[in-house]
Structures are given as C-alpha cells and as structure tokens.
Design a protein around this motif. Sequence first.
Motif, PDB file in Angstrom:
ATOM      1  N   PRO A 231      37.387  35.848  35.414  1.00  0.00           N
ATOM      2  CA  PRO A 231      38.274  36.318  36.486  1.00  0.00           C
ATOM      3  C   PRO A 231      38.382  37.849  36.443  1.00  0.00           C
ATOM      4  N   GLN A 232      38.182  38.463  37.589  1.00  0.00           N
ATOM      5  CA  GLN A 232      38.149  39.920  37.645  1.00  0.00           C
ATOM      6  C   GLN A 232      39.473  40.442  38.178  1.00  0.00           C
ATOM      7  N   ASN A 233      39.882  41.575  37.654  1.00  0.00           N
ATOM      8  CA  ASN A 233      41.078  42.168  38.206  1.00  0.00           C
ATOM      9  C   ASN A 233      40.790  42.710  39.602  1.00  0.00           C
TER      10      ASN A 233
ATOM     11  N   TRP B 214      46.542  57.349  50.888  1.00  0.00           N
ATOM     12  CA  TRP B 214      45.997  57.975  49.690  1.00  0.00           C
ATOM     13  C   TRP B 214      46.741  57.497  48.468  1.00  0.00           C
ATOM     14  N   ASN B 215      46.021  57.344  47.374  1.00  0.00           N
ATOM     15  CA  ASN B 215      46.630  57.053  46.085  1.00  0.00           C
ATOM     16  C   ASN B 215      47.489  55.804  46.100  1.00  0.00           C
ATOM     17  N   SER B 216      47.110  54.814  46.869  1.00  0.00           N
ATOM     18  CA  SER B 216      47.952  53.634  47.010  1.00  0.00           C
ATOM     19  C   SER B 216      47.343  52.426  46.310  1.00  0.00           C
ATOM     20  N   ILE B 217      46.195  52.605  45.661  1.00  0.00           N
ATOM     21  CA  ILE B 217      45.510  51.438  45.096  1.00  0.00           C
ATOM     22  C   ILE B 217      45.852  51.271  43.621  1.00  0.00           C
ATOM     23  N   VAL B 218      46.271  50.062  43.275  1.00  0.00           N
ATOM     24  CA  VAL B 218      46.718  49.764  41.916  1.00  0.00           C
ATOM     25  C   VAL B 218      45.957  48.542  41.425  1.00  0.00           C
ATOM     26  N   GLU B 219      45.585  48.566  40.143  1.00  0.00           N
ATOM     27  CA  GLU B 219      44.869  47.431  39.590  1.00  0.00           C
ATOM     28  C   GLU B 219      45.863  46.315  39.297  1.00  0.00           C
ATOM     29  N   GLU B 220      45.551  45.114  39.779  1.00  0.00           N
ATOM     30  CA  GLU B 220      46.436  43.985  39.517  1.00  0.00           C
ATOM     31  C   GLU B 220      45.626  42.842  38.939  1.00  0.00           C
ATOM     32  N   ALA B 221      46.285  42.065  38.073  1.00  0.00           N
ATOM     33  CA  ALA B 221      45.597  40.943  37.455  1.00  0.00           C
ATOM     34  C   ALA B 221      45.241  39.915  38.512  1.00  0.00           C
ATOM     35  N   ALA B 222      44.047  39.380  38.418  1.00  0.00           N
ATOM     36  CA  ALA B 222      43.634  38.366  39.381  1.00  0.00           C
ATOM     37  C   ALA B 222      44.500  37.134  39.197  1.00  0.00           C
ATOM     38  N   SER B 223      44.918  36.546  40.286  1.00  0.00           N
ATOM     39  CA  SER B 223      45.775  35.381  40.213  1.00  0.00           C
ATOM     40  C   SER B 223      45.730  34.659  41.538  1.00  0.00           C
ATOM     41  N   GLY B 224      45.944  33.396  41.470  1.00  0.00           N
ATOM     42  CA  GLY B 224      45.934  32.614  42.699  1.00  0.00           C
ATOM     43  C   GLY B 224      47.219  32.769  43.479  1.00  0.00           C
ATOM     44  N   GLY B 225      48.239  33.406  42.887  1.00  0.00           N
ATOM     45  CA  GLY B 225      49.512  33.559  43.572  1.00  0.00           C
ATOM     46  C   GLY B 225      50.386  32.354  43.360  1.00  0.00           C
ATOM     47  N   VAL B 226      51.657  32.496  43.743  1.00  0.00           N
ATOM     48  CA  VAL B 226      52.600  31.398  43.564  1.00  0.00           C
ATOM     49  C   VAL B 226      52.164  30.216  44.400  1.00  0.00           C
TER      50      VAL B 226
ATOM     51  N   THR C 274      62.855  44.294  44.172  1.00  0.00           N
ATOM     52  CA  THR C 274      63.253  44.214  42.765  1.00  0.00           C
ATOM     53  C   THR C 274      62.965  42.841  42.165  1.00  0.00           C
ATOM     54  N   MET C 275      62.550  41.891  42.995  1.00  0.00           N
ATOM     55  CA  MET C 275      62.346  40.525  42.502  1.00  0.00           C
ATOM     56  C   MET C 275      60.962  40.390  41.859  1.00  0.00           C
ATOM     57  N   TRP C 276      60.873  39.488  40.896  1.00  0.00           N
ATOM     58  CA  TRP C 276      59.565  39.244  40.281  1.00  0.00           C
ATOM     59  C   TRP C 276      59.446  37.784  39.904  1.00  0.00           C
ATOM     60  N   THR C 277      58.218  37.316  39.889  1.00  0.00           N
ATOM     61  CA  THR C 277      57.959  35.949  39.484  1.00  0.00           C
ATOM     62  C   THR C 277      57.021  35.946  38.286  1.00  0.00           C
ATOM     63  N   SER C 278      57.266  35.044  37.347  1.00  0.00           N
ATOM     64  CA  SER C 278      56.463  35.028  36.114  1.00  0.00           C
ATOM     65  C   SER C 278      55.060  34.481  36.363  1.00  0.00           C
ATOM     66  N   LEU C 279      54.831  33.941  37.566  1.00  0.00           N
ATOM     67  CA  LEU C 279      53.507  33.399  37.869  1.00  0.00           C
ATOM     68  C   LEU C 279      52.498  34.500  38.146  1.00  0.00           C
ATOM     69  N   ILE C 280      52.993  35.709  38.334  1.00  0.00           N
ATOM     70  CA  ILE C 280      52.095  36.814  38.645  1.00  0.00           C
ATOM     71  C   ILE C 280      52.270  37.891  37.585  1.00  0.00           C
ATOM     72  N   GLU C 281      51.155  38.460  37.164  1.00  0.00           N
ATOM     73  CA  GLU C 281      51.222  39.329  36.001  1.00  0.00           C
ATOM     74  C   GLU C 281      51.554  40.782  36.301  1.00  0.00           C
ATOM     75  N   SER C 282      51.485  41.204  37.552  1.00  0.00           N
ATOM     76  CA  SER C 282      51.703  42.630  37.801  1.00  0.00           C
ATOM     77  C   SER C 282      53.195  42.978  37.735  1.00  0.00           C
ATOM     78  N   THR C 283      53.478  44.276  37.689  1.00  0.00           N
ATOM     79  CA  THR C 283      54.867  44.727  37.527  1.00  0.00           C
ATOM     80  C   THR C 283      55.650  44.512  38.816  1.00  0.00           C
ATOM     81  N   PRO C 284      56.994  44.369  38.691  1.00  0.00           N
ATOM     82  CA  PRO C 284      57.820  44.204  39.887  1.00  0.00           C
ATOM     83  C   PRO C 284      57.632  45.381  40.845  1.00  0.00           C
TER      84      PRO C 284
END
Length: 477
Positions: A4-6, A30-42, A178-188
């Motif tokens: 699985p690729q980020n 500009w400068n809006s791209i962030v690396e996120e862990a690959a995931s199928g989502g909730v 401000t909400m986050w779910t533990s099913l996804i690895e990226s930061t809130p």
Amino acid sequence: MAKPQNAFVCQSCGAVSRRWQGRCDACGAWNSIVEEAASGGVGAQPAQGARKGRVFDLAKLGETDRPAPARVLTGIAELDRVTGGGFVAGSAVLIGGEPGIGKSTLLIQACAALARRGERVVYISGEEAIDQVRLRAQRLGLSDAAVELAAETSVEDIVATLSRGARPALVVIDSIQTMWTSLIESTPGTVSQVRGAAQALIRFAKSSGAAAILVGHVTKDGQIAGPRVVEHMVDAVLSFEGENGRGLRLLRGVKNRFGPTDEIGVFEMTGRGLQEVANPSSLFLSARDQAAPGAAVFAGMEGSRPLLVEVQALVAPSPLGTPRRAVVGWDASRLAMIVAVLETHAGIKLSQYDIYLTVAGGLRISEPAADLAAAAALVSSLSTIPLPADAVYFGEISLSGAIRPVGHAGARLKEAAKLGFRSAALPGAGEREDAPRELELRRLKHISALAADIGAKRAPRSASASASRAPQSAREA
Ligand code: TYD
Ligand code: MG
C-alpha cells in the motif's frame, strides 16, 4: 501483492497525486499537498473476493404514503427561514464562517431554544473547554436550558455516547476540523480526517434520525476549509457572514436539499448574543446620509423577502491612465457593463474617472435588478446632485440601454411604502403591479431618461427634510 502506497492529498481540493509537488494540478493551490497514509476510509469494505450482488427493492417516485421528513424547529425565525422550516431530522448541515463571526454563539442559542422546547440536544465542542461554553451560555442567559455538553474530538467516542439513551433531536459538532477518527492515520484537520469524521457523523445522523450540524471554518477567500467533498456529503450548507467590526450578521443558504437557497437570515451581534432582525431593511438604511450625492436606495429581494439597501457610488477624476474601478458587495463586471451603457446610450462620460461602488451594510447583491440603483448612484455622484431621500430604484439595464422589468415589483414597492418612501423609479414596461397608493411611480423605459429624472427630481433641502423623517419613523414603529 502491491505494497500500500502513501497518497499525496491536496488539503484544499482533495485531489490525490502519486508524488509530492509544490502546486496542486487540480486547483492550482500552492504548498497544499500533504502525504497521507493510504486507507480505504471509514466504512470501506475490506478487499474481498468477487461477491455476488444482493437484490434490493426499487421504490416508486410517486409514493405518497410516506410522510414528509420531520423538522426540528428552533423557534429562532431567522434561522428557521434559512433552513426552509427547521432542520430536517436525519440530515446533516454544514455551517461555515470566519473565526469570531458568531457560529458558536448562534448554535448554542439554537440548542438552548430547542432544549427549552423539551428536545434532547447535544453540543460537542472540539475547540473550547466545557467551562468556556458554560461561561458563554451564562452571558447569554441560557444557563437554565438543558443542553448536554461535551468537549470531545474522537468521532468513535462521540457516536458511541450519542447512541446511548434517547435519540437526540439535534447534535452540534463545533467544529468538524477538530474531529478525528482512529480509522484514518493522518493528523486531525487533514482532508482525509475531516472527510472521514464527517462521513461517520453523517452516517450516525442518517441511521439515528438526529439532525447533525457541523461547524466548518472558512479560509481567507471564503471557502469552507478542508475538502469540498464535505459540502457534497451534507444535505445543506449555510454560510454565516458579516463584517467583523460591525454587529450585522447574515446567515445564507448555499445549498439545501430540503428548501430554498436564496433566503437569508439577519442577526445583530449584541452584548447578549445574536438578536434576530425581523425588519432588516430598516437596519440596512439606518445610518444613511440622505443629503450626500452618490447614494441610491435599491429595492431588492432576498429570496421571498424584500430588502431595501443603499448602493453608494463615488466618481472622482482619475490621475491614472487606466482609472480605478473598485466594487464591494456587487459584481465588478456588472459595473463595467453599466458604465459602458451609460457612456454609449446616455452620453455620460465616465472613462476619465475613478469609480468606487459599495453596497452598504456588508450585503452582497447578485440581482440584476440592482442595475438601475447603481446607475442612479453613479449619475448622482458624477453630477453631485443628491438623489431624493424618499426614492427607491430597481430595474435591470440591458446592453441596448433599455430598462427591463424585474420580478416581484409589487413586493418591492410595498416594502418601500412600508418604510416611508414616497417615490420609486422602476422599469417602464412589465406587469401592472398593484402599487401602494402613496407611492409616486416614475417609469423609465431607457437609460437616457435617468439623468433627466435625477435632475428633475432634485428636491430643495427644506422639502427633503420632512421626507427624510418618514423612513425614520417607520423604523421606530
Ligand atoms: P463565536 O460564537 O465564538 O464565533 P465563532 O464560533 O464563529 O468563532 O463569537 C465570538 C465573537 O462574538 C466574539 O468576538 C465576541 C462576540 N460576542 C458578542 O459580541 N456578544 C456575545 O454575547 C457573545 C457570546 C459573543
Ligand atoms: Mg466557535
């Protein structure tokens, strides 16, 4: 099996790319791209072998035995108007607005109003501590309302808590960023987290029948921050606007699956929270300098409601080769068109002048009916002849210079008469609206008649004094 690729996700539009880049190809940010862990989502299905399709029943479009969806009325009329008659049970609403505009204030007031009607209401703050929310409620005189509070940010915990006990009528999530779910690895706060959290909360609303309100921050240019996909996922998007320095606040429908989107709710921020403004025209006209040239009162419509507002123009000789054109609250290309039509069809030369046009009170007008008021303000400023203080203007100007009829003329005229105005300049043709008798109607067929109308209608200072008092007394009434 492939590893699985980020993914590299644009935080502004949600576009996914395979590698990092400085600029998003999809939206240009500009400068809006962030690396996120690959995931199928909730809620994503685990990868499975081929599954046989399940047969489901198809429903009839015209099925009438189903009742209309239940509505949750807050009793705050300006809010209920924008939602189209209350929040729909089982729906999700996104409310966007700049920080400090009053989103939390509006929602705690709505929660308290509902709780006082005996509904179960839950307010979840991801930004403020419970004591801060309590303190605000105290200031607003809402401490007695039975609103249930929590300061939480984990979506799983929130859904688990809400699923216990009676079904809440309304759940406020302040804010979705401000909400986050533990099913996804990226930061809130990242796109995937906001999207995942919104998805889980919307699913809870749909399955439980509670109305969920998600607060969303907006970026500097007025977009709701985070993925636009949240706007697509929810049933309604409302935008809370206003000038930070002033008390006036407008709640506007941007999208609504259950009602109109052209309604606005008008509030005033006071020391005791947001107060409804039942008669916004009087508020928009309250600080009017009636003897100044360049100000025209536009009889506009916001949804089903007439709204009088002042359009101000300043035409000043330009020292520049290319004169400045600045517009606040109106469309700049519309102004360019009006200027061209005035030059071509009315012989009014504006090309050597800087032009500034403002809609008073922080309102944004999108109606073409404002053309005539803008033109009148321009001509008045150029000629330094003040427009009559008791006159309203509306009508669409076409490229040929003709003044075209607009809808709801009757409602516009009635509102003008109610506020003490005595005359109206309006399109020459169109429906024979049943105008209030006390209003003098001046029908203009072509833009060339406007300059004459303004010159001819110049009222001597003494005569305008009594006229200018009339709108004031209507405001007090
Ligand atoms: P708030 O609801 O916290 O804004 P948001 O949630 O959109 O960020 O409102 C904060 C502003 O409102 C703050 O600058 C103070 C002002 N305010 C009043 O003027 N009167 C009041 O009664 C309250 C509660 C807030
Ligand atoms: Mg807030």
